[in-house]
Design an enzyme around this catalytic site. Structure first.
Site, PDB file in Angstrom:
ATOM      1  N   ASP A 264       0.956  -1.331   0.061  1.00 47.32           N
ATOM      2  CA  ASP A 264      -0.035   0.071  -0.050  1.00 47.32           C
ATOM      3  C   ASP A 264       0.938   1.203  -0.150  1.00 47.32           C
ATOM      4  OD1 ASP A 264      -2.317   1.471   0.128  1.00 47.32           O
ATOM      5  OD2 ASP A 264      -2.731   1.287   2.207  1.00 47.32           O
TER       6      ASP A 264
ATOM      7  N   GLU B 166      -6.304   4.619  -8.883  1.00 47.81           N
ATOM      8  CA  GLU B 166      -7.707   5.076  -8.202  1.00 47.81           C
ATOM      9  C   GLU B 166      -7.835   6.407  -9.173  1.00 47.81           C
ATOM     10  OE1 GLU B 166      -9.988   6.281  -3.902  1.00 47.81           O
ATOM     11  OE2 GLU B 166      -8.030   5.540  -4.041  1.00 47.81           O
TER      12      GLU B 166
ATOM     13  N   LYS C 161      -9.473   1.680  -9.224  1.00 47.94           N
ATOM     14  CA  LYS C 161     -10.034   2.015  -7.788  1.00 47.94           C
ATOM     15  C   LYS C 161     -11.243   3.122  -8.038  1.00 47.94           C
ATOM     16  CE  LYS C 161      -7.566   1.990  -4.160  1.00 47.94           C
ATOM     17  NZ  LYS C 161      -6.542   2.391  -3.158  1.00 47.94           N
TER      18      LYS C 161
ATOM     19  N   THR D  39     -13.103   0.859  -3.240  1.00 53.70           N
ATOM     20  CA  THR D  39     -12.337   1.442  -1.988  1.00 53.70           C
ATOM     21  C   THR D  39     -13.295   2.070  -1.259  1.00 53.70           C
ATOM     22  OG1 THR D  39     -10.450   2.507  -1.351  1.00 53.70           O
ATOM     23  CG2 THR D  39     -11.569   3.210  -3.258  1.00 53.70           C
TER      24      THR D  39
ATOM     25  N   PHE E 178     -11.736  -0.874   4.825  1.00 57.24           N
ATOM     26  CA  PHE E 178     -10.679  -0.060   5.617  1.00 57.24           C
ATOM     27  C   PHE E 178     -10.541  -0.103   7.103  1.00 57.24           C
ATOM     28  CE2 PHE E 178      -9.356   3.663   2.698  1.00 57.24           C
ATOM     29  CZ  PHE E 178      -9.120   2.772   1.699  1.00 57.24           C
TER      30      PHE E 178
END
Length: 312
Positions: A17, A89, A125, A149, A171
């Protein structure tokens, strides 16, 4: 004895990440994922100035086009270091516009293709709003794989599974943050609200045999990661990857699809738009964190735009 990271890689796909290419090279993950905040952090580092310069030269004085090229240029460099996929994203400011999200995703894939990257190595994303989920549903039909996400609730997870999206990113740490802030309580990894949420989603997906993968994200400590060992994928920041690498001990296989009792998916009532909104409304944490996450990603996108404008 193998360290925790080595053991984890045997039962879970480990994803970096980060937008920091050097950190990704160090930890050798299978996949990698970025977001506007991570791209902004990496773009501030002098060693990646060449990627900004390249993007500016490609963007035809259109700042949004430059940002799209920058996202893809970072992705292309990261893909040189990993055998798997990159999650890139789209602009969070499109989170409530289905058609604009579809068009932006198509553009991102076209830019990767122009760089010689097959679309099978890219996950687009999108925020797990209803509009983002509907955009992903259409994109999946076009063969463009999506990572949904900013996912904080079962309602979002169910909607994503029914839309046949490739992957979701619940998350964990941000769910924990909300509960700690509201209650002042400290949690052990086993009763961490973020961990509990992911375990519930995992159980639901596996018992109904949904193909959507679960990639837990946003960890605050390695205890959360250890508690979710066996999840389809885990996306982990470089500092926590280092901690796992430095930690010895026996890693327990916590999540295992083979032990889940399967049910008939045809018994599930499809989630309507109205029901989705109601369930999200009833979940104060999910409502708060989804809105906050979109605002923060949009804020960092705006900062990145201003930074690039000053460099042109």
């Amino acid at each position: 004895m193998m360290n925790m990271l080595e053991q984890l890689k045997r039962i879970t796909t480990v994803v970096a990440d980060s937008g920091d290419i050097e950190a990704i090279k160090l930890h050798k993950p299978i996949d990698a994922t970025t977001n506007p905040s991570l791209i902004l952090q990496a773009a501030k580092l002098t060693q990646y100035q060449y990627l900004i310069d390249k993007s500016i030269s490609q963007g035809n004085d259109d700042i949004d086009d430059i940002c799209d090229h920058l996202t893809v240029n970072f992705g292309c460099e990261i893909l040189k270091c990993i055998p798997g996929r990159i999650s890139s994203e789209i602009d969070a400011r499109l989170s409530f516009d289905t058609q604009a999200s579809i068009e932006k995703a198509q553009k991102i894939i076209a830019l990767y293709t122009a760089n010689g990257i097959d679309k099978s190595r890219v996950l687009v994303k999108l925020a797990a709003t209803w509009q983002g989920i509907k955009a992903a549903e259409e994109l999946e039909k076009q063969g463009i794989h999506c990572n949904l996400t900013l996912l904080f609730s079962m309602a979002q997870a169910v909607a994503c599974a029914e839309a046949n999206v490739t992957l979701i990113s619940p998350f964990v740490g941000r769910i924990l943050d909300w509960h700690v802030n509201k209650t002042g309580q400290q949690y052990q990894a086993c009763d961490d609200p973020g961990v509990v949420s992911v375990k519930a989603i995992y159980q639901y997906y596996k018992q109904y045999d949904y193909k959507t993968e679960i990639m837990a994200a946003s960890f605050r400590n390695i205890g959360e990661i250890i508690e979710l060992a066996g999840c389809d994928l885990l996306t982990i920041s470089p500092n926590l990857l280092t901690q796992l690498q430095d930690t010895k001990g026996q890693l327990e296989h916590k999540l295992n699809a083979a032990t889940v009792n399967h049910r008939n998916v045809e018994t599930v009532i499809p989630l309507t738009f109205e029901r989705y909104l109601w369930l999200l409304n009833e979940d104060a944490m999910a409502s708060d964190k989804l809105s906050e996450g979109i605002r923060n990603f949009a804020k960092d996108q705006t900062i990145l735009v201003k930074m690039i404008e000053q460099m042109r």
